[in-house]
Design an enzyme around this catalytic site. Structure first.
Site, PDB file in Angstrom:
ATOM      1  N   LYS A 168     -17.612  -5.291  10.069  1.00  0.00           N
ATOM      2  CA  LYS A 168     -17.380  -6.115   8.879  1.00  0.00           C
ATOM      3  C   LYS A 168     -18.176  -7.413   8.951  1.00  0.00           C
ATOM      4  O   LYS A 168     -18.736  -7.838   7.949  1.00  0.00           O
ATOM      5  CB  LYS A 168     -15.888  -6.424   8.710  1.00  0.00           C
ATOM      6  N   LYS A 192     -15.429   7.221   4.375  1.00  0.00           N
ATOM      7  CA  LYS A 192     -14.038   7.389   3.978  1.00  0.00           C
ATOM      8  C   LYS A 192     -13.753   6.728   2.642  1.00  0.00           C
ATOM      9  O   LYS A 192     -14.339   5.710   2.303  1.00  0.00           O
ATOM     10  CB  LYS A 192     -13.104   6.870   5.074  1.00  0.00           C
ATOM     11  N   LYS A 198     -10.009   1.424  -0.532  1.00  0.00           N
ATOM     12  CA  LYS A 198      -9.640   0.542  -1.645  1.00  0.00           C
ATOM     13  C   LYS A 198     -10.747  -0.440  -1.965  1.00  0.00           C
ATOM     14  O   LYS A 198     -10.908  -0.847  -3.111  1.00  0.00           O
ATOM     15  CB  LYS A 198      -8.387  -0.267  -1.262  1.00  0.00           C
TER      16      LYS A 198
HETATM   17  P1  ATP Z   1      -9.290  -1.508   2.619  1.00  0.00           P
HETATM   18  O1  ATP Z   1     -10.577  -1.009   2.023  1.00  0.00           O
HETATM   19  O2  ATP Z   1      -8.751  -2.733   1.951  1.00  0.00           O
HETATM   20  O3  ATP Z   1      -9.298  -1.576   4.124  1.00  0.00           O
HETATM   21  P2  ATP Z   1      -8.006   1.064   2.787  1.00  0.00           P
HETATM   22  O4  ATP Z   1      -8.052   1.988   1.635  1.00  0.00           O
HETATM   23  O5  ATP Z   1      -8.872   1.338   3.962  1.00  0.00           O
HETATM   24  O6  ATP Z   1      -8.233  -0.390   2.216  1.00  0.00           O
HETATM   25  P3  ATP Z   1      -5.791   0.217   4.411  1.00  0.00           P
HETATM   26  O7  ATP Z   1      -4.820  -0.739   3.806  1.00  0.00           O
HETATM   27  O8  ATP Z   1      -6.831  -0.300   5.356  1.00  0.00           O
HETATM   28  O9  ATP Z   1      -6.493   1.001   3.217  1.00  0.00           O
HETATM   29  O10 ATP Z   1      -5.021   1.406   5.139  1.00  0.00           O
HETATM   30  C1  ATP Z   1      -3.746   1.840   4.746  1.00  0.00           C
HETATM   31  C2  ATP Z   1      -3.437   3.177   5.347  1.00  0.00           C
HETATM   32  O11 ATP Z   1      -4.136   4.204   4.644  1.00  0.00           O
HETATM   33  C3  ATP Z   1      -3.807   3.333   6.818  1.00  0.00           C
HETATM   34  O12 ATP Z   1      -2.788   4.087   7.451  1.00  0.00           O
HETATM   35  C4  ATP Z   1      -5.086   4.122   6.774  1.00  0.00           C
HETATM   36  O13 ATP Z   1      -5.306   4.876   7.960  1.00  0.00           O
HETATM   37  C5  ATP Z   1      -4.860   5.029   5.568  1.00  0.00           C
HETATM   38  N1  ATP Z   1      -6.114   5.392   4.917  1.00  0.00           N
HETATM   39  C6  ATP Z   1      -6.985   4.552   4.340  1.00  0.00           C
HETATM   40  N2  ATP Z   1      -8.031   5.209   3.827  1.00  0.00           N
HETATM   41  C7  ATP Z   1      -7.827   6.522   4.109  1.00  0.00           C
HETATM   42  C8  ATP Z   1      -8.573   7.723   3.868  1.00  0.00           C
HETATM   43  N3  ATP Z   1      -9.733   7.707   3.227  1.00  0.00           N
HETATM   44  N4  ATP Z   1      -8.048   8.899   4.272  1.00  0.00           N
HETATM   45  C9  ATP Z   1      -6.877   8.931   4.923  1.00  0.00           C
HETATM   46  N5  ATP Z   1      -6.132   7.847   5.198  1.00  0.00           N
HETATM   47  C10 ATP Z   1      -6.596   6.647   4.805  1.00  0.00           C
HETATM   48 MG    MG Z   2      -8.931  -0.104   5.693  1.00  0.00          MG
END
Ligand code: ATP
Ligand code: MG
Length: 332
Positions: A112, A195, A198
């Protein structure tokens, strides 16, 4: 029952399909066999710039999505991280036993900060894993279900717990990570080797839980595939189609092979139409329930307050013990 801890950042108005499949669906299953704590980790979200009014709204919306997806606030402890003051306090204590080099080895921070540059990177982003350790250790957590992106952070958490326990006396349970299976990992629809997330740069590849159904259907129809034309799981050579199969299988709880059979000899158009129906059917009721919950923010806030009070009890007991062990003089 053994303790479980997990959380998500309120970093968007809606969660995405990966959060739903990789986290919420599993949490829902796990909550009956564990004493589970599910947090909306707003203190983590502010390690990158957030608009204050929007952050508040995103925090409520994230909590509403937990509930709508089946996390029971009367069974599990579903709360907002900043409501429980002990998180920030324990993070400070843990930061004093974390090596600077040790923290610097966290690959998520390295990625990051390399992307944004040192001056655009906050110290909070650097100490993020220490706050995550505090989150987990406050509740004497036995298991932490996470994606493999978080595995290194749980390892650090274990190291810090062991270090504190041996230096000051046992205050923490040493938690175990439960790494989600590859079959629960969801990739970006437009870029199926990275992956789904969000905070993705482009919206076209992200399937939002709260999106309008017609919009979600359109995104699925436009998802990147390949030109072989057969619906077949092959992560290496067909990442796009494999990802769609993963989503289809996770939401219907049908094995991938059965779905491959159903679409044998049919084109990607048919397959995508089928998947769009599955997604709309699954997300539709969740979305409706979220809108209902958001319609009564006072009731939602009441639920969150009651759950935070429950979290406080466990967290304060741990923090008091830690303060004593470190040698901080008690206020009488
Ligand atoms: P950000 O981009 O803000 O990091 P994010 O979508 O990666 O958001 P997090 O809040 O970091 O979401 O993660 C929340 C949960 O969702 C964690 O348990 C993470 O492992 C799971 N998760 C996030 N993205 C995925 C994905 N693409 N597939 C499966 N699990 C996911
Ligand atoms: Mg994340």
């Amino acid at each position: 029952a053994p303790r479980l801890y997990s959380g998500m950042q309120p970093s968007a108005d809606s969660l995405q399909a990966g959060n739903y499949i990789g986290a919420l669906l599993q949490w829902r299953e796990l909550q009956s066999s564990y004493d589970a704590f599910f947090s909306v980790v707003d203190l983590h979200a502010i390690t990158v710039a957030q608009n204050p009014a929007e952050l508040r709204e995103k925090t409520r919306r994230t909590a509403a999505q937990y509930i709508a997806a089946g996390i029971e606030p009367s069974q599990s402890t579903l709360y907002v991280q900043s409501h429980v003051r002990a998180h920030a306090e324990l993070a400070w204590i843990l930061s004093t036993i974390t090596g600077f080099g040790e923290a610097g080895r966290m690959t998520q921070f390295k990625d990051k900060s390399a992307r944004h540059g040192a001056d655009a990177t906050s110290v909070g982003l650097f100490t993020y894993p220490v706050l995550m350790a505090a989150d987990i250790l406050l509740y004497q957590t036995d298991v932490v279900p996470v994606g493999d992106d978080q595995k290194q952070h749980v390892e650090l958490t274990r190291d810090l717990a062991e270090r504190f326990n041996s230096r000051f006396g046992t205050a923490f349970v040493v938690p175990k990570p439960v790494i989600q299976q590859e079959s629960a990992r969801i990739y970006d629809l437009q870029n199926p080797t990275s992956k789904m997330s969000k905070s993705a740069e482009t919206d076209a590849g992200v399937l939002w839980l709260l999106d309008d159904p017609a919009k979600s259907a359109k995104k699925i129809m436009r998802a990147v595939t390949d030109n072989e034309g057969s619906v077949r799981f092959d992560r290496e050579n067909k990442p796009g189609v494999s990802n769609l199969l993963t989503i289809y299988s996770a939401l219907t709880k049908r094995p991938v092979a059965e779905i491959e059979d159903e679409y044998a000899g049919r084109g990607y158009g048919d397959f995508k139409k089928g998947l769009a129906e599955v997604v709309v059917e699954e997300f539709g009721p969740v979305r409706a329930r979220v809108l209902e919950l958001l319609d009564d923010p006072a009731e939602l806030d009441r639920i969150l307050a009651a759950n935070a009070a429950r979290a406080d009890e466990v967290a304060d007991a741990t923090l008091d013990d830690v303060y004593d062990k470190v040698g901080l003089l008690r206020r009488q």
